[in-house]
Scaffold this active site. Sequence first.
Site, PDB file in Angstrom:
ATOM      1  CB  ALA A  40     -32.235  21.834  26.604  1.00  0.00           C
TER       2      ALA A  40
ATOM      3  N   GLY B 118     -30.244  17.107  27.038  1.00  0.00           N
ATOM      4  CA  GLY B 118     -30.258  17.257  25.585  1.00  0.00           C
ATOM      5  C   GLY B 118     -28.922  16.897  24.947  1.00  0.00           C
TER       6      GLY B 118
ATOM      7  CD  GLU C 287     -33.380  15.486  30.509  1.00  0.00           C
ATOM      8  OE1 GLU C 287     -32.970  14.538  31.222  1.00  0.00           O
ATOM      9  OE2 GLU C 287     -33.008  15.669  29.343  1.00  0.00           O
TER      10      GLU C 287
ATOM     11  CD  GLU D 134     -33.106  14.239  25.410  1.00  0.00           C
ATOM     12  OE1 GLU D 134     -32.806  15.419  25.699  1.00  0.00           O
ATOM     13  OE2 GLU D 134     -34.266  13.826  25.402  1.00  0.00           O
TER      14      GLU D 134
HETATM   15  N1  CO8 Z   1     -28.062  25.317  30.437  1.00  0.00           N
HETATM   16  C1  CO8 Z   1     -27.602  26.571  30.590  1.00  0.00           C
HETATM   17  N2  CO8 Z   1     -26.422  26.865  31.163  1.00  0.00           N
HETATM   18  C2  CO8 Z   1     -25.675  25.843  31.584  1.00  0.00           C
HETATM   19  C3  CO8 Z   1     -26.086  24.511  31.454  1.00  0.00           C
HETATM   20  C4  CO8 Z   1     -27.352  24.263  30.842  1.00  0.00           C
HETATM   21  N3  CO8 Z   1     -27.824  23.027  30.624  1.00  0.00           N
HETATM   22  N4  CO8 Z   1     -25.137  23.711  32.004  1.00  0.00           N
HETATM   23  C5  CO8 Z   1     -24.173  24.509  32.444  1.00  0.00           C
HETATM   24  N5  CO8 Z   1     -24.483  25.799  32.208  1.00  0.00           N
HETATM   25  C6  CO8 Z   1     -23.708  27.003  32.537  1.00  0.00           C
HETATM   26  C7  CO8 Z   1     -23.760  27.296  34.018  1.00  0.00           C
HETATM   27  O1  CO8 Z   1     -24.928  27.989  34.352  1.00  0.00           O
HETATM   28  C8  CO8 Z   1     -22.498  28.112  34.188  1.00  0.00           C
HETATM   29  O2  CO8 Z   1     -22.758  29.420  33.743  1.00  0.00           O
HETATM   30  P1  CO8 Z   1     -22.166  30.692  34.575  1.00  0.00           P
HETATM   31  O3  CO8 Z   1     -20.681  30.519  34.475  1.00  0.00           O
HETATM   32  O4  CO8 Z   1     -22.693  31.858  33.812  1.00  0.00           O
HETATM   33  O5  CO8 Z   1     -22.685  30.551  35.960  1.00  0.00           O
HETATM   34  C9  CO8 Z   1     -21.535  27.488  33.195  1.00  0.00           C
HETATM   35  O6  CO8 Z   1     -22.337  26.756  32.259  1.00  0.00           O
HETATM   36  C10 CO8 Z   1     -20.578  26.503  33.845  1.00  0.00           C
HETATM   37  O7  CO8 Z   1     -21.342  25.555  34.566  1.00  0.00           O
HETATM   38  P2  CO8 Z   1     -21.092  25.216  36.101  1.00  0.00           P
HETATM   39  O8  CO8 Z   1     -20.465  26.393  36.798  1.00  0.00           O
HETATM   40  O9  CO8 Z   1     -22.356  24.669  36.663  1.00  0.00           O
HETATM   41  O10 CO8 Z   1     -19.977  24.076  35.966  1.00  0.00           O
HETATM   42  P3  CO8 Z   1     -19.694  22.881  36.969  1.00  0.00           P
HETATM   43  O11 CO8 Z   1     -18.437  22.256  36.496  1.00  0.00           O
HETATM   44  O12 CO8 Z   1     -19.775  23.328  38.361  1.00  0.00           O
HETATM   45  O13 CO8 Z   1     -20.922  21.870  36.733  1.00  0.00           O
HETATM   46  C11 CO8 Z   1     -22.453  20.588  35.429  1.00  0.00           C
HETATM   47  C12 CO8 Z   1     -21.061  21.234  35.499  1.00  0.00           C
HETATM   48  C13 CO8 Z   1     -22.548  19.417  36.410  1.00  0.00           C
HETATM   49  C14 CO8 Z   1     -22.619  20.059  34.010  1.00  0.00           C
HETATM   50  C15 CO8 Z   1     -23.538  21.633  35.752  1.00  0.00           C
HETATM   51  O14 CO8 Z   1     -23.298  22.779  34.950  1.00  0.00           O
HETATM   52  C16 CO8 Z   1     -24.947  21.177  35.482  1.00  0.00           C
HETATM   53  O15 CO8 Z   1     -25.483  20.436  36.269  1.00  0.00           O
HETATM   54  N6  CO8 Z   1     -25.543  21.628  34.356  1.00  0.00           N
HETATM   55  C17 CO8 Z   1     -26.905  21.333  34.020  1.00  0.00           C
HETATM   56  C18 CO8 Z   1     -27.048  19.909  33.568  1.00  0.00           C
HETATM   57  C19 CO8 Z   1     -28.504  19.597  33.259  1.00  0.00           C
HETATM   58  O16 CO8 Z   1     -29.354  19.587  34.112  1.00  0.00           O
HETATM   59  N7  CO8 Z   1     -28.779  19.319  31.956  1.00  0.00           N
HETATM   60  C20 CO8 Z   1     -30.098  18.988  31.525  1.00  0.00           C
HETATM   61  C21 CO8 Z   1     -30.827  20.226  31.107  1.00  0.00           C
HETATM   62  S1  CO8 Z   1     -32.541  19.895  30.721  1.00  0.00           S
HETATM   63  C22 CO8 Z   1     -32.478  19.239  29.181  1.00  0.00           C
HETATM   64  O17 CO8 Z   1     -31.450  19.078  28.577  1.00  0.00           O
HETATM   65  C23 CO8 Z   1     -33.792  18.876  28.604  1.00  0.00           C
HETATM   66  C24 CO8 Z   1     -33.683  18.559  27.111  1.00  0.00           C
HETATM   67  C25 CO8 Z   1     -35.034  18.560  26.461  1.00  0.00           C
HETATM   68  C26 CO8 Z   1     -35.583  19.934  26.360  1.00  0.00           C
HETATM   69  C27 CO8 Z   1     -36.956  19.954  25.864  1.00  0.00           C
HETATM   70  C28 CO8 Z   1     -37.466  21.348  25.596  1.00  0.00           C
HETATM   71  C29 CO8 Z   1     -38.767  21.694  26.141  1.00  0.00           C
END
Ligand code: CO8
Length: 261
Positions: free
Chosen positions: A67, A112, A135, A115
């Site tokens: 998400a 997400g 999460e 999921e």
């Molecule tokens: N949300 C928003 N932006 C994201 C997300 C995300 N989940 N994942 C990556 N991005 C963005 C980064 O911020 C970055 O943006 P920018 O270039 O503007 O800085 C761009 O994508 C590229 O990402 P990275 O530079 O971080 O790329 P890396 O190769 O270094 O890392 C990863 C890749 C490991 C995937 C890393 O991006 C990461 O850890 N992402 C987040 C993963 C995460 O925690 N996902 C779970 C999110 S919570 C969730 O999904 C809950 C679902 C239920 C929601 C319920 C609602 C209430």
Amino acid sequence: MTELKNVRFEKDGAIAQITIDRPKALNALNYETLQELLYCFGLLEKAREITAVVLTGGGEKAFVAGADIAYMQELDAMAAADFAGLGHTVMTAIEKLPQPVIAAVNGFALGGGCELSLACDIRIASENAKFGQPEVNLGVIPGFGGTQRLPRLIGKGLASELLYTGDIIDAAEALRIGLVNRVVPADQLMATCREMAKKIASKGPIAIRLCKKTVNTGVEMDLDRANSYEAIQFGQCFASKDQKEGMQAFLEKRAADFQGK
Ligand code: CO8
């Protein structure tokens, strides 16, 4: 909805492909993207000509990295619950869709994104795919069904480990624990998924629809009720011309010509 901004929807004969296409944010799911997905699934529900669906992520790196954290950061409790509710509606729409949905997991499937893949009927991963429910690293729990669908798919013990540690696993480990059906080289992912979709599309469309409905409905019932439910759906097949054609074709030693009627 007139214009899709974050999602691509394509049809090729009996196969539809949906691509979540925000590669700069690793295809993270914000409110708008979820609404667009819901819109596409609404179209598919009525598309009798479509027999199988492939769902994937745009770009090289991600299926869906979760998400959208930037979107979620400022939400209050009510808005977060509303967002989670929309996510659940999307996941349930996939499960209730008449056609089987194959997740072509082409990279990160986190939070997400994992999921979303869990709501699909079949998961095929590329060798570079990564899965996890991170999460807890963000101070929250999964909100699009991960606490429920993951234990149902891989068992409570393994699911609990992934949910409580936030560990990210690679495609080989995902295959070992039964999270994915198959792992293929990245350059063969879409061809493999489309081939499987075509194979499904070559069967009797009514049988495929009833089969998906029976699996997804029955899996939530006790075995006695589920078997009774199966018997009813089995009977339904005999109201179709496809059943007559399928059995007649077998006896005449020829390929069946299913019409979806
Ligand atoms: N949300 C928003 N932006 C994201 C997300 C995300 N989940 N994942 C990556 N991005 C963005 C980064 O911020 C970055 O943006 P920018 O270039 O503007 O800085 C761009 O994508 C590229 O990402 P990275 O530079 O971080 O790329 P890396 O190769 O270094 O890392 C990863 C890749 C490991 C995937 C890393 O991006 C990461 O850890 N992402 C987040 C993963 C995460 O925690 N996902 C779970 C999110 S919570 C969730 O999904 C809950 C679902 C239920 C929601 C319920 C609602 C209430």
